[in-house]
Design a protein around this motif. Structure first.
Motif, PDB file in Angstrom:
ATOM      1  N   TYR A  33       0.715  -1.118  -0.257  1.00  0.00           N
ATOM      2  CA  TYR A  33       0.058  -0.050   0.038  1.00  0.00           C
ATOM      3  C   TYR A  33       0.913   1.337  -0.103  1.00  0.00           C
ATOM      4  CZ  TYR A  33      -2.654  -3.870   2.344  1.00  0.00           C
ATOM      5  OH  TYR A  33      -3.683  -4.758   2.659  1.00  0.00           O
ATOM      6  N   THR A 100      -4.679 -10.045   6.948  1.00  0.00           N
ATOM      7  CA  THR A 100      -4.813  -8.536   6.272  1.00  0.00           C
ATOM      8  C   THR A 100      -5.533  -7.720   6.990  1.00  0.00           C
ATOM      9  OG1 THR A 100      -6.643  -9.340   4.980  1.00  0.00           O
ATOM     10  CG2 THR A 100      -4.492  -9.399   3.929  1.00  0.00           C
ATOM     11  N   ASN A 101      -6.459  -8.130   7.926  1.00  0.00           N
ATOM     12  CA  ASN A 101      -7.281  -7.456   8.668  1.00  0.00           C
ATOM     13  C   ASN A 101      -6.760  -7.038   9.923  1.00  0.00           C
ATOM     14  OD1 ASN A 101      -9.379  -6.913   6.721  1.00  0.00           O
ATOM     15  ND2 ASN A 101     -10.283  -9.160   7.097  1.00  0.00           N
ATOM     16  N   TYR A 102      -5.616  -7.296  10.120  1.00  0.00           N
ATOM     17  CA  TYR A 102      -4.939  -7.186  11.562  1.00  0.00           C
ATOM     18  C   TYR A 102      -4.141  -5.907  11.594  1.00  0.00           C
ATOM     19  CZ  TYR A 102      -6.589 -11.468  13.504  1.00  0.00           C
ATOM     20  OH  TYR A 102      -7.441 -12.470  14.191  1.00  0.00           O
ATOM     21  N   GLY A 103      -4.385  -5.140  10.600  1.00  0.00           N
ATOM     22  CA  GLY A 103      -3.244  -3.923  10.804  1.00  0.00           C
ATOM     23  C   GLY A 103      -2.035  -3.970   9.781  1.00  0.00           C
ATOM     24  N   TYR A 104      -1.594  -2.970   9.221  1.00  0.00           N
ATOM     25  CA  TYR A 104      -0.523  -3.024   8.153  1.00  0.00           C
ATOM     26  C   TYR A 104       0.780  -2.804   9.215  1.00  0.00           C
ATOM     27  CZ  TYR A 104      -3.717  -0.881   4.785  1.00  0.00           C
ATOM     28  OH  TYR A 104      -4.983  -0.676   4.129  1.00  0.00           O
ATOM     29  N   PHE A 106       3.838  -0.031   8.761  1.00  0.00           N
ATOM     30  CA  PHE A 106       3.931   1.016   8.029  1.00  0.00           C
ATOM     31  C   PHE A 106       5.611   1.088   8.068  1.00  0.00           C
ATOM     32  CE2 PHE A 106       0.423   3.491   7.046  1.00  0.00           C
ATOM     33  CZ  PHE A 106      -0.790   2.727   7.514  1.00  0.00           C
ATOM     34  N   GLY A 107       6.048   1.853   6.769  1.00  0.00           N
ATOM     35  CA  GLY A 107       7.371   2.090   6.669  1.00  0.00           C
ATOM     36  C   GLY A 107       7.558   3.356   7.626  1.00  0.00           C
TER      37      GLY A 107
ATOM     38  N   TYR B  33     -13.029  -3.697  11.105  1.00  0.00           N
ATOM     39  CA  TYR B  33     -11.710  -3.699  12.026  1.00  0.00           C
ATOM     40  C   TYR B  33     -11.362  -2.314  12.360  1.00  0.00           C
ATOM     41  CZ  TYR B  33     -11.400  -8.657  10.805  1.00  0.00           C
ATOM     42  OH  TYR B  33     -11.726  -9.819  10.502  1.00  0.00           O
ATOM     43  N   PHE B  35      -8.637   0.460  14.644  1.00  0.00           N
ATOM     44  CA  PHE B  35      -7.153   0.391  15.101  1.00  0.00           C
ATOM     45  C   PHE B  35      -7.035   1.763  15.687  1.00  0.00           C
ATOM     46  CE2 PHE B  35      -6.265  -3.376  12.510  1.00  0.00           C
ATOM     47  CZ  PHE B  35      -7.199  -3.346  11.752  1.00  0.00           C
ATOM     48  N   TYR B  37      -3.338   3.887  15.934  1.00  0.00           N
ATOM     49  CA  TYR B  37      -1.986   4.112  15.313  1.00  0.00           C
ATOM     50  C   TYR B  37      -1.430   5.308  15.917  1.00  0.00           C
ATOM     51  CZ  TYR B  37      -2.049   0.409  11.628  1.00  0.00           C
ATOM     52  OH  TYR B  37      -2.000  -0.547  11.039  1.00  0.00           O
ATOM     53  N   GLN B  44       6.994   7.962  12.164  1.00  0.00           N
ATOM     54  CA  GLN B  44       6.481   6.565  11.770  1.00  0.00           C
ATOM     55  C   GLN B  44       5.220   6.170  12.294  1.00  0.00           C
ATOM     56  OE1 GLN B  44       9.388   3.754  12.737  1.00  0.00           O
ATOM     57  NE2 GLN B  44       8.515   2.108  11.672  1.00  0.00           N
ATOM     58  N   MET B  45       4.234   5.418  11.564  1.00  0.00           N
ATOM     59  CA  MET B  45       2.962   5.066  12.220  1.00  0.00           C
ATOM     60  C   MET B  45       3.146   3.497  12.948  1.00  0.00           C
ATOM     61  SD  MET B  45       0.839   7.173  11.125  1.00  0.00           S
ATOM     62  CE  MET B  45      -0.627   6.089  10.751  1.00  0.00           C
ATOM     63  N   LEU B  47       1.494   0.445  14.996  1.00  0.00           N
ATOM     64  CA  LEU B  47       0.043   0.003  15.692  1.00  0.00           C
ATOM     65  C   LEU B  47       0.168  -0.071  17.092  1.00  0.00           C
ATOM     66  CD1 LEU B  47      -2.441  -1.391  14.861  1.00  0.00           C
ATOM     67  CD2 LEU B  47      -1.563  -3.557  14.735  1.00  0.00           C
ATOM     68  N   ARG B  50      -5.869  -2.968  18.390  1.00  0.00           N
ATOM     69  CA  ARG B  50      -6.685  -3.400  17.291  1.00  0.00           C
ATOM     70  C   ARG B  50      -7.964  -4.118  17.733  1.00  0.00           C
ATOM     71  NH1 ARG B  50      -2.374  -6.814  15.016  1.00  0.00           N
ATOM     72  NH2 ARG B  50      -2.404  -8.633  16.267  1.00  0.00           N
ATOM     73  N   GLU B  52     -11.616  -6.365  16.440  1.00  0.00           N
ATOM     74  CA  GLU B  52     -12.482  -6.883  15.600  1.00  0.00           C
ATOM     75  C   GLU B  52     -13.994  -6.364  15.937  1.00  0.00           C
ATOM     76  OE1 GLU B  52      -9.008  -9.601  16.070  1.00  0.00           O
ATOM     77  OE2 GLU B  52     -10.090  -8.571  17.240  1.00  0.00           O
ATOM     78  N   LYS B  95     -11.169  -0.173   8.958  1.00  0.00           N
ATOM     79  CA  LYS B  95     -10.861  -0.967   7.899  1.00  0.00           C
ATOM     80  C   LYS B  95     -12.231  -1.932   7.579  1.00  0.00           C
ATOM     81  CE  LYS B  95      -8.287  -4.515   5.174  1.00  0.00           C
ATOM     82  NZ  LYS B  95      -9.255  -5.159   4.943  1.00  0.00           N
ATOM     83  N   PHE B 101      -7.597   1.489   4.552  1.00  0.00           N
ATOM     84  CA  PHE B 101      -7.969   2.166   5.707  1.00  0.00           C
ATOM     85  C   PHE B 101      -8.225   3.387   5.764  1.00  0.00           C
ATOM     86  CE2 PHE B 101      -5.383  -0.456   9.352  1.00  0.00           C
ATOM     87  CZ  PHE B 101      -5.370  -1.727   8.466  1.00  0.00           C
TER      88      PHE B 101
END
Lengths: 115, 113
Positions: A33, A100-104, A106-107, B33, B35, B37, B44-45, B47, B50, B52, B95, B101
């Protein structure tokens, strides 16, 4: 812990020039993404990429933008002719295909400044 | 379209105290879902936690917990025993069935020593 790596951390370019932002996703991730964050604003989705093609894109992602996975490890975002309003932080992210639904992940972002 | 609203642009908390950051969202989907962040000055992002939507139990990660109210479409983040390292921008994100997102506008948290 595995990381998503983005290079460069900061890039300055002249208006009208092409830029390529680079990302190395986590090795076993299959979804990729790009997001951007204009200073002081929310993080906005640009595009998602899976199985070597774009799976979803936003209205921001117009013909000036393109993405590519040139060699199986890098994931790039190209802006063909930069505009002043392209100045932003660009984040790459990747996610595990099984969660996939558990969060990305990120860089750390590339700060693009268009002058 | 889904929207995520964070009504508190800035919050502050004394070190070791508890703070709650608010988030509401709007969706017609039943399966999704949520989240939180964290974005420190490094940008930086990261997590934080989270949730459900199908789970009634609120998620907890050490000092971080959420209060998820599905009917009210509310998803607040509680930080207990706040530490100086918690100072950051916090983004709520949603999401649903798609790939993307949706993020809120963020809450800037200051921790006062």
């Amino acid at each position: 812990e595995p990381e998503v790596t983005q290079t460069p951390s900061h890039q300055v370019t002249q208006m009208g020039q092409e830029v390529i932002l680079r990302c190395v996703p986590i090795s076993n991730h299959l979804y990729f993404y790009w997001y951007r964050q204009i200073l002081g604003q929310k993080v906005e989705f640009l595009v998602s990429f899976y199985n070597n093609e774009i799976s979803e894109k936003s209205e921001i992602f117009d013909d000036q933008f393109s993405v590519e996975r040139p060699d199986g490890s890098n994931f790039t975002l190209k802006i063909r002719s930069t505009k002043l309003e392209d100045s932003a932080m660009y984040f790459c992210a990747s996610s595990d295909p099984t969660v996939t639904n558990y969060g990305y992940t990120f860089g750390s972002g590339t700060r693009l400044t268009v002058v | 379209a889904q929207t995520v609203t964070q009504s508190q642009p800035e919050m502050s908390v004394q070190e070791a105290e508890t703070v709650t950051l608010s988030c509401t969202y709007d969706t017609s989907e039943s399966d999704y879902y949520l989240f939180w962040y964290k974005q420190p000055p490094s940008r930086q992002m990261i997590l934080v936690i989270r949730q459900e939507a199908y789970k009634q139990q609120n998620a907890t990660e050490n000092r971080f917990s959420v209060n998820f109210q599905k009917a009210a479409k509310s998803f607040s983040l509680k930080i207990s025993d706040s530490q100086l390292g918690d100072a950051a921008m916090y983004f709520c994100a949603y999401k649903g069935g798609g790939n993307q997102f949706y993020f809120g506008t963020g809450t800037s948290l200051t921790v006062i020593p």
